[in-house]
Design a protein around this motif. Structure first.
Motif, PDB file in Angstrom:
ATOM      1  N   VAL A 179      44.926  21.104  98.859  1.00  0.00           N
ATOM      2  CA  VAL A 179      45.138  20.274  97.660  1.00  0.00           C
ATOM      3  C   VAL A 179      46.634  20.005  97.458  1.00  0.00           C
ATOM      4  CG1 VAL A 179      44.792  20.113  95.177  1.00  0.00           C
ATOM      5  CG2 VAL A 179      43.059  21.207  96.600  1.00  0.00           C
ATOM      6  N   GLN A 180      46.968  18.751  97.306  1.00  0.00           N
ATOM      7  CA  GLN A 180      48.381  18.347  97.146  1.00  0.00           C
ATOM      8  C   GLN A 180      48.751  18.117  95.688  1.00  0.00           C
ATOM      9  OE1 GLN A 180      50.165  18.474  99.699  1.00  0.00           O
ATOM     10  NE2 GLN A 180      48.469  18.707 101.140  1.00  0.00           N
ATOM     11  N   LEU A 181      47.760  18.107  94.824  1.00  0.00           N
ATOM     12  CA  LEU A 181      47.944  17.561  93.472  1.00  0.00           C
ATOM     13  C   LEU A 181      48.823  18.418  92.565  1.00  0.00           C
ATOM     14  CD1 LEU A 181      46.816  15.279  91.653  1.00  0.00           C
ATOM     15  CD2 LEU A 181      45.087  16.912  90.913  1.00  0.00           C
ATOM     16  N   GLY A 236      45.079  28.891  91.849  1.00  0.00           N
ATOM     17  CA  GLY A 236      45.118  27.465  92.206  1.00  0.00           C
ATOM     18  C   GLY A 236      43.756  26.799  92.082  1.00  0.00           C
ATOM     19  N   PHE A 237      43.486  25.868  93.008  1.00  0.00           N
ATOM     20  CA  PHE A 237      42.219  25.116  92.980  1.00  0.00           C
ATOM     21  C   PHE A 237      41.158  25.878  93.775  1.00  0.00           C
ATOM     22  CE2 PHE A 237      45.568  22.094  92.119  1.00  0.00           C
ATOM     23  CZ  PHE A 237      45.048  21.368  91.058  1.00  0.00           C
ATOM     24  N   VAL A 238      39.946  25.940  93.203  1.00  0.00           N
ATOM     25  CA  VAL A 238      38.922  26.856  93.721  1.00  0.00           C
ATOM     26  C   VAL A 238      37.559  26.173  93.701  1.00  0.00           C
ATOM     27  CG1 VAL A 238      37.776  29.086  93.277  1.00  0.00           C
ATOM     28  CG2 VAL A 238      40.227  28.855  92.826  1.00  0.00           C
ATOM     29  N   GLN A 239      36.741  26.457  94.714  1.00  0.00           N
ATOM     30  CA  GLN A 239      35.345  25.981  94.737  1.00  0.00           C
ATOM     31  C   GLN A 239      34.410  27.187  94.723  1.00  0.00           C
ATOM     32  OE1 GLN A 239      34.514  22.987  97.631  1.00  0.00           O
ATOM     33  NE2 GLN A 239      32.340  22.858  97.109  1.00  0.00           N
ATOM     34  N   TRP A 240      33.385  27.091  93.878  1.00  0.00           N
ATOM     35  CA  TRP A 240      32.323  28.121  93.850  1.00  0.00           C
ATOM     36  C   TRP A 240      31.095  27.537  94.535  1.00  0.00           C
ATOM     37  CZ3 TRP A 240      29.543  29.700  88.638  1.00  0.00           C
ATOM     38  CH2 TRP A 240      28.505  30.607  88.920  1.00  0.00           C
ATOM     39  N   TYR A 241      30.662  28.203  95.583  1.00  0.00           N
ATOM     40  CA  TYR A 241      29.501  27.751  96.357  1.00  0.00           C
ATOM     41  C   TYR A 241      28.215  28.260  95.715  1.00  0.00           C
ATOM     42  CZ  TYR A 241      33.184  26.700  99.618  1.00  0.00           C
ATOM     43  OH  TYR A 241      34.322  26.197 100.175  1.00  0.00           O
ATOM     44  N   ALA A 242      27.275  27.342  95.555  1.00  0.00           N
ATOM     45  CA  ALA A 242      26.043  27.666  94.830  1.00  0.00           C
ATOM     46  C   ALA A 242      25.068  28.491  95.670  1.00  0.00           C
ATOM     47  CB  ALA A 242      25.358  26.381  94.379  1.00  0.00           C
ATOM     48  N   ALA A 243      25.117  28.368  96.979  1.00  0.00           N
ATOM     49  CA  ALA A 243      24.099  28.967  97.847  1.00  0.00           C
ATOM     50  C   ALA A 243      22.759  28.304  97.555  1.00  0.00           C
ATOM     51  CB  ALA A 243      23.976  30.474  97.652  1.00  0.00           C
ATOM     52  N   ASN A 292      37.458  23.326  71.503  1.00  0.00           N
ATOM     53  CA  ASN A 292      38.806  22.956  71.932  1.00  0.00           C
ATOM     54  C   ASN A 292      38.780  21.913  73.041  1.00  0.00           C
ATOM     55  OD1 ASN A 292      40.331  24.747  70.212  1.00  0.00           O
ATOM     56  ND2 ASN A 292      39.283  26.362  71.361  1.00  0.00           N
ATOM     57  N   VAL A 293      39.801  21.057  73.029  1.00  0.00           N
ATOM     58  CA  VAL A 293      39.897  19.992  74.033  1.00  0.00           C
ATOM     59  C   VAL A 293      41.055  20.341  74.959  1.00  0.00           C
ATOM     60  CG1 VAL A 293      40.284  17.525  74.386  1.00  0.00           C
ATOM     61  CG2 VAL A 293      39.006  18.316  72.382  1.00  0.00           C
ATOM     62  N   LYS A 294      40.847  20.173  76.261  1.00  0.00           N
ATOM     63  CA  LYS A 294      41.918  20.378  77.227  1.00  0.00           C
ATOM     64  C   LYS A 294      42.226  19.039  77.864  1.00  0.00           C
ATOM     65  CE  LYS A 294      39.722  24.537  77.115  1.00  0.00           C
ATOM     66  NZ  LYS A 294      38.303  24.889  77.168  1.00  0.00           N
ATOM     67  N   VAL A 295      43.506  18.732  77.976  1.00  0.00           N
ATOM     68  CA  VAL A 295      43.918  17.418  78.455  1.00  0.00           C
ATOM     69  C   VAL A 295      44.622  17.574  79.795  1.00  0.00           C
ATOM     70  CG1 VAL A 295      45.275  15.368  77.891  1.00  0.00           C
ATOM     71  CG2 VAL A 295      44.138  16.662  76.064  1.00  0.00           C
ATOM     72  N   LEU A 296      44.148  16.832  80.783  1.00  0.00           N
ATOM     73  CA  LEU A 296      44.758  16.842  82.115  1.00  0.00           C
ATOM     74  C   LEU A 296      45.783  15.720  82.184  1.00  0.00           C
ATOM     75  CD1 LEU A 296      41.423  17.214  84.114  1.00  0.00           C
ATOM     76  CD2 LEU A 296      43.074  19.036  83.602  1.00  0.00           C
ATOM     77  N   CYS A 297      46.942  15.998  82.772  1.00  0.00           N
ATOM     78  CA  CYS A 297      47.986  14.965  82.894  1.00  0.00           C
ATOM     79  C   CYS A 297      49.007  15.397  83.945  1.00  0.00           C
ATOM     80  CB  CYS A 297      48.663  14.729  81.537  1.00  0.00           C
ATOM     81  SG  CYS A 297      49.640  16.118  80.957  1.00  0.00           S
ATOM     82  N   GLY A 302      45.215  13.979  96.476  1.00  0.00           N
ATOM     83  CA  GLY A 302      46.227  14.089  95.421  1.00  0.00           C
ATOM     84  C   GLY A 302      46.174  12.929  94.442  1.00  0.00           C
ATOM     85  N   ASP A 303      44.971  12.416  94.199  1.00  0.00           N
ATOM     86  CA  ASP A 303      44.801  11.215  93.372  1.00  0.00           C
ATOM     87  C   ASP A 303      44.439  11.624  91.936  1.00  0.00           C
ATOM     88  OD1 ASP A 303      43.913   8.922  92.106  1.00  0.00           O
ATOM     89  OD2 ASP A 303      42.922   8.121  93.889  1.00  0.00           O
TER      90      ASP A 303
END
Ligand code: DP6
Length: 333
Positions: free
Chosen positions: A177-179, A151-158, A292-297, A232-233
């Protein structure tokens, strides 16, 4: 640890919505800023690690072909990290099967090192929880620490000043995350990339006059993206993701010598995405270290948008959604 132990793990690539581009420690692979991603449900990598008592050095096979040079050294150095934790001196054989073209900016190293971390930690009995696996995967390839989770993930920089930055830099899934988000990979070019992302990143940090501005923008994009995901915007998520990706490419194109991953074919697809948006579609573009191009939709629009992009660009398209965490699939240890 049994001397004939083996383990197999599967991991998926991830797409960064706020990009990681720049390290403050090349050895520990500590980033200069947090990043945010979505793990995908396409192009899994399957990796088996088998202990080889009596073998003098590690061996590695990528899609059945013996790895040599830099690729073999990176895998052996990674196994050394695991052995250092456990006190083992036993060498191993690594077999990796990719379902994504290697080196084409489709994050094969993220899935690859996430799968390797899970399989190697298991077989050497390193006793790591998922956060520990994420820290370990980070040492193979920074973005791999995010593919340990689904799913959705955050990597912390420290951030600098933390007493033990190695311990403090890892990824975590975002629980709020609701998206509903789809990604369309437009495969304009699946050949190897002209410069490795590792070299390109180092060159960008040390020579691009745009780098300070890029870093400052990223530090603002992370909390803005967190809020947009929480709300969720999709329009805010898409806009931040596109500006993060294009800012990263602008920044590396200002390196000396320039790093150019965007090709005429990429620019054509980027133009199609902008034109679709201008007529009211919810489409935003992102790119990694490749053409390569990735398209979010929105997921409901993805089949129609993918078909249009395929026919307008002449390129293959693949639709993805949020994917699972890295998992152990088989083993005998
Ligand atoms: C453009 O994780 O491949 O995909 O840490 O040097 O192995 P190393 O780099 P890597 O870089 C990926 C950069 C990116 C953006 C991202 O995934 O955040």
């Amino acid at each position: 640890m049994r001397s004939d132990a083996w383990a197999t793990a599967v991991a998926h690539p991830n797409i960064a919505l706020v990009k990681y581009w720049g390290k403050r420690d090349e050895d520990l692979i500590l980033p200069l800023a947090d990043s945010l991603s979505m793990t995908l449900d396409i192009f899994p990598t399957t990796t088996t690690v088998r202990l080889m008592p009596g073998q003098g050095q590690d061996s590695a096979f990528l899609d059945g072909i013996p790895a040599s040079g830099q690729a073999r050294r990176r895998i052996a150095a990674f196994l050394d990290l695991v052995r250092d934790r456990t006190g083992s001196t036993v060498r191993a054989r690594v077999d990796t099967v990719n379902t994504v073209p290697v080196g084409a900016g489709l994050a094969s190293s993220a899935a690859g090192f996430a799968a390797l971390a899970v399989a190697a930690a298991t077989v050497y009995d390193a006793g790591l929880d998922t956060v520990g696996l994420s820290r370990l995967a980070r040492r193979g390839s920074g973005s791999a620490c995010r593919s340990v989770f689904g799913g959705f993930v955050q990597w912390y920089a420290a951030y600098p000043g933390i007493p033990d930055p190695d311990q403090a830099s890892y990824a975590q899934p975002l629980g709020d995350v609701q998206l509903e988000l789809a990604l369309i990979a437009v495969l304009v070019d699946t050949g190897p990339k002209p410069v490795s992302s590792r070299e390109a990143m180092t060159r960008t940090v040390s020579t691009s006059r745009l780098f300070p501005r890029w870093l400052a923008a990223t530090l603002e994009d992370v909390p803005a993206m967190r809020a947009a995901l929480r709300d969720g915007d999709i329009a805010r998520v898409g806009a931040i993701a596109e500006r993060s990706a294009m800012g990263m490419h602008d920044t590396m194109e200002a390196a000396v010598p320039p790093v150019r991953y965007r090709t005429p074919a990429s620019r054509h697809v980027l133009g199609l995405v902008r034109a679709m948006r201008a007529r009211g579609e919810q489409t935003w573009a992102t790119m990694d270290a490749g053409a390569n191009v990735k398209v979010l939709c929105p997921p409901g629009d993805a089949p129609r948008i993918a078909a249009e992009l395929a026919s307008m660009s002449g390129s293959r398209t693949v639709i993805a959604g949020p994917g699972p965490a890295a998992t152990l699939t088989l083993g005998d240890w």
